[in-house]
Design a protein around this motif. Structure first.
Motif, PDB file in Angstrom:
ATOM      1  N   LEU A  60     -16.717  22.532  30.223  1.00  0.00           N
ATOM      2  CA  LEU A  60     -17.598  23.661  29.928  1.00  0.00           C
ATOM      3  C   LEU A  60     -18.932  23.549  30.650  1.00  0.00           C
ATOM      4  O   LEU A  60     -19.468  24.535  31.149  1.00  0.00           O
ATOM      5  CB  LEU A  60     -17.838  23.756  28.420  1.00  0.00           C
ATOM      6  N   ALA A  61     -19.489  22.328  30.700  1.00  0.00           N
ATOM      7  CA  ALA A  61     -20.870  22.199  31.161  1.00  0.00           C
ATOM      8  C   ALA A  61     -20.977  21.796  32.623  1.00  0.00           C
ATOM      9  O   ALA A  61     -22.018  22.008  33.238  1.00  0.00           O
ATOM     10  CB  ALA A  61     -21.611  21.191  30.287  1.00  0.00           C
ATOM     11  N   ARG A  62     -19.932  21.224  33.185  1.00  0.00           N
ATOM     12  CA  ARG A  62     -20.104  20.650  34.511  1.00  0.00           C
ATOM     13  C   ARG A  62     -19.128  21.190  35.552  1.00  0.00           C
ATOM     14  O   ARG A  62     -19.100  20.700  36.664  1.00  0.00           O
ATOM     15  CB  ARG A  62     -19.945  19.117  34.441  1.00  0.00           C
ATOM     16  N   THR A  77     -12.101  26.226  20.915  1.00  0.00           N
ATOM     17  CA  THR A  77     -13.470  26.547  21.317  1.00  0.00           C
ATOM     18  C   THR A  77     -13.495  27.168  22.709  1.00  0.00           C
ATOM     19  O   THR A  77     -14.172  28.169  22.951  1.00  0.00           O
ATOM     20  CB  THR A  77     -14.335  25.274  21.299  1.00  0.00           C
ATOM     21  N   GLY A 133     -20.084  25.613  22.134  1.00  0.00           N
ATOM     22  CA  GLY A 133     -19.812  24.365  22.815  1.00  0.00           C
ATOM     23  C   GLY A 133     -19.007  23.441  21.942  1.00  0.00           C
ATOM     24  O   GLY A 133     -18.861  23.685  20.737  1.00  0.00           O
ATOM     25  N   VAL A 134     -18.472  22.373  22.555  1.00  0.00           N
ATOM     26  CA  VAL A 134     -17.552  21.521  21.820  1.00  0.00           C
ATOM     27  C   VAL A 134     -18.261  20.570  20.868  1.00  0.00           C
ATOM     28  O   VAL A 134     -17.673  20.133  19.888  1.00  0.00           O
ATOM     29  CB  VAL A 134     -16.649  20.721  22.774  1.00  0.00           C
ATOM     30  N   TRP A 135     -19.529  20.225  21.136  1.00  0.00           N
ATOM     31  CA  TRP A 135     -20.196  19.275  20.233  1.00  0.00           C
ATOM     32  C   TRP A 135     -20.407  19.893  18.864  1.00  0.00           C
ATOM     33  O   TRP A 135     -20.282  19.227  17.840  1.00  0.00           O
ATOM     34  CB  TRP A 135     -21.516  18.796  20.827  1.00  0.00           C
ATOM     35  N   TRP A 163     -16.342  19.045  26.872  1.00  0.00           N
ATOM     36  CA  TRP A 163     -17.744  19.238  27.231  1.00  0.00           C
ATOM     37  C   TRP A 163     -17.906  19.282  28.744  1.00  0.00           C
ATOM     38  O   TRP A 163     -18.601  20.135  29.285  1.00  0.00           O
ATOM     39  CB  TRP A 163     -18.592  18.109  26.648  1.00  0.00           C
ATOM     40  N   VAL A 180     -11.056  21.786  19.897  1.00  0.00           N
ATOM     41  CA  VAL A 180     -11.713  21.802  21.209  1.00  0.00           C
ATOM     42  C   VAL A 180     -11.084  22.890  22.084  1.00  0.00           C
ATOM     43  O   VAL A 180     -11.783  23.698  22.716  1.00  0.00           O
ATOM     44  CB  VAL A 180     -11.594  20.419  21.887  1.00  0.00           C
ATOM     45  N   THR A 191     -19.965  28.399  17.836  1.00  0.00           N
ATOM     46  CA  THR A 191     -19.307  29.198  18.867  1.00  0.00           C
ATOM     47  C   THR A 191     -19.156  30.630  18.364  1.00  0.00           C
ATOM     48  O   THR A 191     -18.707  30.849  17.242  1.00  0.00           O
ATOM     49  CB  THR A 191     -17.929  28.604  19.205  1.00  0.00           C
ATOM     50  N   VAL A 232     -13.024  15.584  23.287  1.00  0.00           N
ATOM     51  CA  VAL A 232     -14.276  16.343  23.164  1.00  0.00           C
ATOM     52  C   VAL A 232     -15.110  16.194  24.433  1.00  0.00           C
ATOM     53  O   VAL A 232     -15.668  17.174  24.949  1.00  0.00           O
ATOM     54  CB  VAL A 232     -15.081  15.873  21.931  1.00  0.00           C
ATOM     55  N   THR A 233     -15.158  14.959  24.968  1.00  0.00           N
ATOM     56  CA  THR A 233     -15.944  14.745  26.186  1.00  0.00           C
ATOM     57  C   THR A 233     -15.376  15.546  27.349  1.00  0.00           C
ATOM     58  O   THR A 233     -16.115  16.170  28.117  1.00  0.00           O
ATOM     59  CB  THR A 233     -15.977  13.245  26.547  1.00  0.00           C
TER      60      THR A 233
END
Lengths: 335, 331
Positions: B193-195, B71, B279-281, B190, B68, B271, B186-187
């Motif tokens: 990265l996304a929020r 990434t 992304g991490v997923w 995420w 993670v 990635t 991982v969350t």
């Protein structure tokens, strides 16, 4: 100091400035190499100020330089080849079995290894060109495959020893040469390979196409470079040089399961010290060779200082960062 | 591409709108195929035994946590080759400070996180301020850390207290703690990265550093931040590994090849090595592919060297499965 510059505002500052401009044009790898090598000479006059000592130093430096030249071709293209360390391991282990302790097997052995090198390079190039897998991942996978194949072939441990005529290229010297006293075979091999690589890289269309692709793939493609063909040939070139370097390493280092480990990273470090731009577009064969010589000199310098192995690693890391930072900053200023 | 033509089949539309990375299809294929092999040549437990399924994930935890972090760094168009040694130094230092004593745990954790942050800062500063290529910079920092470890420790050192092993072996209900930790990391990755603004900036820096800088992003700080986060995930991995091994050893990081494997899993997950994408997923899927393979190889009793070969082939195929149709040239 300020007074003298004010008074001599005639023709002399121009000459001085011209000299300064000329000095700044010298690639940073040469002063770095000189500083490290002269330091070595001071610490151990007998080892690094006599021809005999210098030739001893060149023997292990030459295989590294050969590996670095091969790596340089791929780096100039904008790629990586992480599989060369595994190729070295493969050369050593496969030879230990295939030679079967019989000197007459030497020539077929070398030919077969070169053939395998061509195959490895073709696969690398094919996967990158046609399956569009980034070379970092392709060659990482190839590293696992080649290393696994080498160990699988010999069953996990080396079989037998390497014959003397096979080890000659990495281990022996030509004795009684006037002036040089003795010359290692590996250095002569390096000179031949350097000439080939220099002509190919700096004097043929292929070399210019590699650099053009490293600079801008799209532009190169639009101006008529056969991208896939050039890339495949470049990977083949790198793998073949890895095989040749591996033969020299085998002569110098003998049979060992972990012999090639980390060599790909050393070769990349040597290239970067030699002014190669990771990501492609800038490379020079002669500078890369001096990059490899610098790296070997750093290792020898640290041994000379009598540091225990762990500290050597740490200091080597610091010096590599320092050297690359120096050349990065000095090229930055030029822009 | 906002409007989808009716001729497109629903599956394509679904998979695009749900943003599931295509690598999950490859993960499922690998699982089904190796499970089938297992069914034919072994006892077929991969399909039927839930413990083996859990085991696949548990095997992936150490690699997953550090992947993670890797990434994040890769998205910023950088790379971190020092994580293996960061993991090692965490493992030996934490077990050395703990010495099997519960009261030392907070000190040990503070200590190793401090070390991790220092390594991350060193990576980030050398890359941004000294302008050293990230590949060489982190290789060099890794060598320095390796030297420090090997100069101080040569074998198993100290031990962790019994309670600390909870991270590695404990369960919350039926679910192992390690899986919860992995999902948590991982969350968080995420979320970052996304929020968050930092995440958006990181994509910007990775996509085009110059453009990001000109639009007011402090690119250096973003990259340094990404490297610190990456080292922190390496520290977490190290802590997890030491709780699993009960005592830290200096070879734990390099032996697991966490540097190259974490990069490989991130790239398998989609990635881009050139930054700005990923992304991490996807990375989680890449890690699970490694876990499935390790378990399947065990089940089938494959020769260890053959494992190496197959793993290399599958890494290449996994990435090729989504790059092969791309029109862009790879380098």
């Amino acid at each position: 100091m300020t007074a003298s510059t004010v008074t001599t505002q005639g023709s002399t500052p121009n000459i001085l400035r011209n000299i300064w401009v000329w000095i700044k044009k010298v690639p940073p790898v040469y002063p770095i190499f000189l500083v490290i090598f002269i330091t070595l000479g001071f610490l151990n006059p007998k080892g690094y100020q006599t021809m005999n000592g210098i030739m001893t130093y060149l023997r292990p430096a030459s295989p590294l330089a050969v590996l670095a030249i091969g790596q340089m071709f791929v780096l100039a293209l904008g790629g990586f080849d992480l599989s060369i360390g595994a190729v070295v391991t493969f050369v050593v282990l496969a030879s230990s079995k295939f030679l079967a302790n019989d000197p007459t097997n030497m020539v077929p052995n070398v030919l077969i290894l070169l053939g395998l090198g061509v195959i490895v390079g073709l696969i690398n190039g094919f996967v990158v060109s046609f399956l569009k897998v980034p070379s970092f991942i392709t060659t990482l996978g190839m590293m696992m495959i080649v290393r696994g194949a080498a160990l699988y072939y010999v069953g996990g441990a080396p079989k037998g020893y390497l014959t003397d005529n096979f080890r000659m290229f990495g281990r022996n010297y030509i004795m009684d040469v006037p002036f040089f006293t003795r010359i290692p075979y590996s250095f002569i091999v390096l000179l031949i390979l350097t000439t080939i690589a220099f002509i190919v890289f700096h004097r043929t269309n292929w070399g210019r196409q590699i650099l053009a692709m490293g600079d801008n793939v799209r532009a190169a493609g639009l101006s008529g470079v056969k991208l896939k063909f050039v890339r495949m040939m470049t990977f083949v070139f790198c793998s073949v040089f890895a095989v040749l370097g591996g033969i020299m390493v085998a002569g110098y280092g003998g049979v060992n399961v972990t012999i090639g480990e980390g060599m790909e990273l050393n070769a990349i470090a040597a290239c970067v010290i030699g002014g190669v731009l990771l990501g492609g577009g800038k490379a020079n064969v002669i500078q890369v060779i001096f990059g490899a010589f610098t790296l070997q000199a750093i290792v020898n310098l640290l041994n000379q200082l009598g540091l225990p192995k762990p500290y050597t690693d740490a200091v080597q890391g610091l010096i590599i960062i320092g050297v690359v930072a120096y050349s990065a900053l000095s090229t930055m200023k030029k822009r | 591409m906002a409007t989808t033509t009716p001729s497109e089949n629903w599956f394509k539309r679904m998979s695009r709108s749900s943003k599931i990375p295509p690598v999950y299809i490859f993960l499922i294929v690998v699982f089904l195929f190796t499970g089938l092999m297992d069914l034919i040549y072994s006892d077929g437990q991969m399909y039927t035994n839930p413990n083996i399924m859990l085991n696949i994930i548990v095997r992936s935890v150490a690699l997953g946590i550090v992947a993670v972090g890797q990434t994040l760094v890769l998205i910023g168009a950088s790379i971190d080759l020092s994580v293996a040694y960061t993991i090692s130094i965490t493992a030996v230092m934490s077990s050395y400070i703990m010495q099997g004593n519960n009261s030392n745990v907070p000190v040990a954790l503070l200590g190793v996180f401090a070390i991790g942050i220092v390594i991350g800062l060193a990576n980030g500063l050398v890359i941004t301020k000294l302008r050293v290529n990230p590949f060489i910079a982190t290789l060099g920092v890794g060598l320095v850390v390796k030297g420090i470890i090997n100069a101080t420790f040569s074998n198993y050192t100290g031990s962790v207290p019994k309670e600390f092993e909870w991270f590695g072996y404990g369960t919350l209900g039926p679910i192992p703690v390690s899986i919860i930790i992995l999902l948590l990391v991982v969350t968080i990755g995420w979320f970052i990265l996304a929020r968050t603004k930092f995440g958006a900036h990181l994509y910007g820096v990775g996509g085009n550093s110059e453009v990001a800088r000109l639009s007011g992003v402090r690119t250096d700080r973003v990259l340094i931040g990404a490297h610190v986060l990456c080292s922190v995930t390496a520290v977490l991995s190290g802590i997890f590994l030491v709780s699993l091994m009960r005592s830290g050893a200096p070879w734990v990081g390099p032996n697991g090849v966490y540097d190259l494997n974490s990069i490989a899993t991130a790239v398998i997950g989609g990635t881009a090595l050139s930054g700005g994408k990923g992304g991490v997923w996807g990375t989680l899927a890449g890690v699970l592919i490694f876990g499935v393979l390790a378990t399947a190889f065990n089940q089938l009793g494959i020769n260890p060297y053959m494992k190496n070969i197959l793993q290399g082939v599958i890494i290449i195929l996994a990435v090729a499965s989504y790059t092969a149709r791309s029109k862009k040239e790879a380098a």
